[in-house]
Design an enzyme around this catalytic site. Structure first.
Site, short mmCIF file in Angstrom:
data_model
loop_
_atom_site.label_atom_id
_atom_site.label_comp_id
_atom_site.label_asym_id
_atom_site.label_seq_id
_atom_site.Cartn_x
_atom_site.Cartn_y
_atom_site.Cartn_z
N GLU A 57 0.84 -1.20 0.00
CA GLU A 57 0.00 0.00 0.00
C GLU A 57 0.87 1.25 0.00
O GLU A 57 2.04 1.21 0.45
CB GLU A 57 -0.88 -0.03 1.27
CG GLU A 57 -1.77 1.19 1.43
CD GLU A 57 -2.79 1.03 2.56
OE1 GLU A 57 -2.69 0.07 3.33
OE2 GLU A 57 -3.70 1.89 2.64
N GLN A 70 2.23 -6.18 5.42
CA GLN A 70 2.41 -5.84 4.03
C GLN A 70 3.84 -6.20 3.63
O GLN A 70 4.68 -6.42 4.51
CB GLN A 70 2.15 -4.37 3.81
CG GLN A 70 0.73 -3.92 4.19
CD GLN A 70 0.39 -2.51 3.73
OE1 GLN A 70 1.15 -1.85 3.04
NE2 GLN A 70 -0.78 -2.03 4.14
N ASN A 78 -12.33 -0.99 -0.64
CA ASN A 78 -11.63 -1.62 0.48
C ASN A 78 -12.26 -1.17 1.79
O ASN A 78 -12.51 0.02 1.97
CB ASN A 78 -10.15 -1.21 0.47
CG ASN A 78 -9.43 -1.59 1.77
OD1 ASN A 78 -9.13 -2.76 1.98
ND2 ASN A 78 -9.20 -0.61 2.64
N GLU A 79 -12.50 -2.09 2.68
CA GLU A 79 -13.04 -1.76 4.00
C GLU A 79 -14.13 -0.70 3.88
O GLU A 79 -14.10 0.35 4.54
CB GLU A 79 -11.93 -1.35 4.98
CG GLU A 79 -10.95 -2.50 5.22
CD GLU A 79 -10.06 -2.37 6.45
OE1 GLU A 79 -10.01 -1.29 7.07
OE2 GLU A 79 -9.41 -3.38 6.80
N GLU A 103 -6.08 -9.08 3.73
CA GLU A 103 -5.24 -8.42 4.75
C GLU A 103 -5.17 -9.32 5.96
O GLU A 103 -6.22 -9.63 6.56
CB GLU A 103 -5.79 -7.04 5.12
CG GLU A 103 -5.64 -6.04 3.99
CD GLU A 103 -6.00 -4.61 4.38
OE1 GLU A 103 -5.88 -4.26 5.58
OE2 GLU A 103 -6.41 -3.84 3.48
N TYR A 163 -6.50 -9.11 11.53
CA TYR A 163 -5.13 -8.90 12.00
C TYR A 163 -4.94 -9.56 13.35
O TYR A 163 -5.86 -9.59 14.18
CB TYR A 163 -4.83 -7.40 12.13
CG TYR A 163 -4.61 -6.72 10.79
CD1 TYR A 163 -3.36 -6.72 10.20
CD2 TYR A 163 -5.66 -6.09 10.12
CE1 TYR A 163 -3.14 -6.09 8.97
CE2 TYR A 163 -5.45 -5.47 8.89
CZ TYR A 163 -4.19 -5.48 8.33
OH TYR A 163 -3.97 -4.87 7.12
O1 AHR Z 1 -2.82 -2.56 6.30
C1 AHR Z 1 -3.09 -1.37 6.95
C2 AHR Z 1 -4.55 -0.96 6.89
O2 AHR Z 1 -5.31 -1.87 7.61
C3 AHR Z 1 -5.19 -0.96 5.52
O3 AHR Z 1 -4.95 0.20 4.82
C4 AHR Z 1 -6.64 -1.09 5.85
O4 AHR Z 1 -7.37 -1.71 4.82
C5 AHR Z 1 -6.65 -1.87 7.15
O5 AHR Z 1 -7.45 -1.28 8.09
#
Ligand code: AHR
Length: 506
Positions: A28, A347, A175-176, A298, A242
């Site tokens: 990103e 990432q 995205n999101e 992600e 995450y």
């Molecule tokens: O990866 C960091 C961020 O985490 C991304 O930009 C977003 O999609 C997520 O909240």
């Protein structure tokens, strides 16, 4: 006494194929992920090929990256692609409002990203802007990228130096969208998805694989509404999760932690399996043939930023703990390869659970990098189920937050997965020992598999927080593994504490 685990590898009842894209990546416009990490520009003293740094590229090529997601993340929903084409010095400078409000000079745009993918030999996965963009803008980007016609966008691409269209398969529509991508409700987004998707055309023989924005963690209602209202219009539905040991916001150090925090982090990583099962069950109701792929675009650890780094840049170190987190994720993804067809770690360089960290002209490979490298043999392989019969548990006395004084819930100490490569029939077995103090003896009975030789590598260290630094970039790296024997169809592997092992059986 080492921990003892016994298991059977059922070669006669193979499972689904591990789609190569399960080993995908995400880069990103965030912190030093693109700029400095991947892109230094053609005039940089750092050796580069058309602006892409050679050292990082060579290291990434060794991972056989199948697919790369770009330009975000949250950045995707404020990215206007026309800002990133044409002569670089004429491109507008914009504010990257999500990530540190730094100035984005747009020097890395569509052509540079597609060149990166070509240099890496991977497929592009482009995420379009729904949050602050327009239908026409997305429609024109797809035309610019993929049309061979004599049309305004294809002609603009030619004017900018690219005669032939690119092949772009994977295309994300926002995205999101429940958060940084527009704070939408699933009902609203489902309609927006349908509208935007209608105008993303298949040009000149290019077939888009259309990915809708999926749920945040355990928002099962989002999956339900999207599958019900737009399931027929999509090829893939994403999911973001995450590993945040104590929840949002991320506050734990990437390198300073004790054993309860090690345990808690690994148990949070294992939560991925529950999420896949439960989102998958909802998808099964609407799509029993499993036509729609689950795209976990992600995932990874998210710790507090490295002391001294810019907070909005999400730069964190990466230890042996991250390597174990990666190994656990891959084993989970393999188990669900019938539904999960792509994942993208967050990432690739200098951001969150990165493969590579850079410091000016210097770079290092992280422990996570080495798991991707050791496990790449699984890409495209057919899963062979591994049934763990006697699986030792690993527990600690208290949870890391100190909120409870009782024991934290035990987790399995050993994790295992196996695949067979179609080309030559070679079987790859990967194992992880989560226990930081005890070794583990794994006895794996090979059912219907007449392998004669075993060889492999191990990734381990003497401390839970072992990591590579720019002064000691190879402190954590794989070594030859001598702890495995194979006789009478029984493979025995003596796993050191806190280790990841990759074996080849031939
Ligand atoms: O990866 C960091 C961020 O985490 C991304 O930009 C977003 O999609 C997520 O909240």
């Amino acid at each position: 006494m080492p921990l003892a685990a016994s298991a059977t590898l059922r070669a006669a009842t193979p499972g689904p194929v591990v789609h190569r894209n399960l080993y995908g990546h995400f880069a990103e416009h965030l912190g030093r992920g693109i700029y400095e990490g991947l892109w230094v520009g053609p005039d940089s003293p750092i050796p580069n090929t058309r602006g892409i740094r050679d050292d990082v590229l060579a290291a990434l090529k060794a991972l056989d990256i199948p697919v790369l997601r770009w330009p975000g993340g949250c950045f995707a929903d404020e990215y206007h692609w026309k800002d990133g084409i044409g002569p670089r010095e004429q491109r507008p400078r914009i504010l990257n409002t999500h990530w540190g409000a730094v100035v984005e000079n747009n020097h890395f745009g569509t052509h540079e990203f597609m060149d990166l993918c070509e240099q890496l030999g991977c497929e592009p996965y482009i995420c379009g802007n729904v949050g602050s963009g327009e239908v026409r803008e997305m429609m024109e980007w797809v035309e610019y990228l993929t049309s061979d016609a004599s049309s305004p966008m294809a002609d603009l691409r030619r004017k900018n130096g690219r005669e032939k269209p690119w092949r772009v398969r994977y295309f994300g529509v926002g995205n999101e969208s429940w958060g940084c991508g527009g704070s939408m409700r699933p009902e609203y987004y489902a309609d927006e998805y349908r509208r935007y998707n209608t105008f993303c055309k298949n040009h000149s023989g290019n077939q888009l694989y259309r990915i809708a924005c999926g749920a945040n963690v355990d928002d099962y209602r989002w999956t339900e509404v999207l599958m019900r209202e737009a399931g027929r219009n999509m090829d893939g539905l994403s999911l973001h999760y995450y590993t945040l040991p104590t929840g949002w916001p991320p506050k734990e150090s990437a390198t300073q932690f004790d054993e309860p925090m090690w345990h808690l982090t690994l148990s949070k990583a294992l939560h991925m399996e529950t999420l896949i099962r439960r989102h998958g069950a909802i998808m099964d109701v609407h799509d029993p043939e499993k036509r729609v792929g689950m795209i976990i675009d992600e995932w990874g650890t998210w710790f507090a930023p490295e002391p001294g780094s810019t907070p909005g840049f999400l730069y964190q170190q990466n230890t042996l703990r991250d390597a174990l987190v990666a190994a656990l994720h891959f084993h989970i993804f393999h188990r669900h390869a019938d539904r999960v067809v792509m994942t993208n770690i967050a990432q690739t360089v200098n951001v969150l659970q990165a493969m590579i960290l850079t410091d000016g002209p210097r770079m290092l490979r992280t422990p996570t990098y080495w798991v991707f490298e050791m496990f790449k043999a699984h890409q495209g392989g057919t899963t062979l189920p591994v049934d763990l019969h006697d699986a030792p548990a690993y527990s600690v006395e208290a949870d890391a937050s100190g909120a409870t004084t009782g024991p934290a819930a035990p987790i399995p100490a050993v994790s295992a997965s196996a695949t067979r490569r179609a080309a030559d029939g070679v079987v790859h077995v990967s194992l992880a020992n989560l226990h930081p103090r005890e070794s583990a003896r794994v006895e794996l009975r090979l059912d219907q598999l007449a392998a004669k030789r075993v060889s492999g590598r191990v990734l381990t260290a003497s401390a839970m927080n072992a990591h590579n630094t720019f002064d000691a970039p190879d402190a954590v790296r794989p070594a030859r593994f001598t702890g495995a024997t194979l006789a009478d169809r029984v493979l025995v592997a003596e796993l050191p504490p806190m280790s990841v092992v990759a074996l080849e059986l031939a």
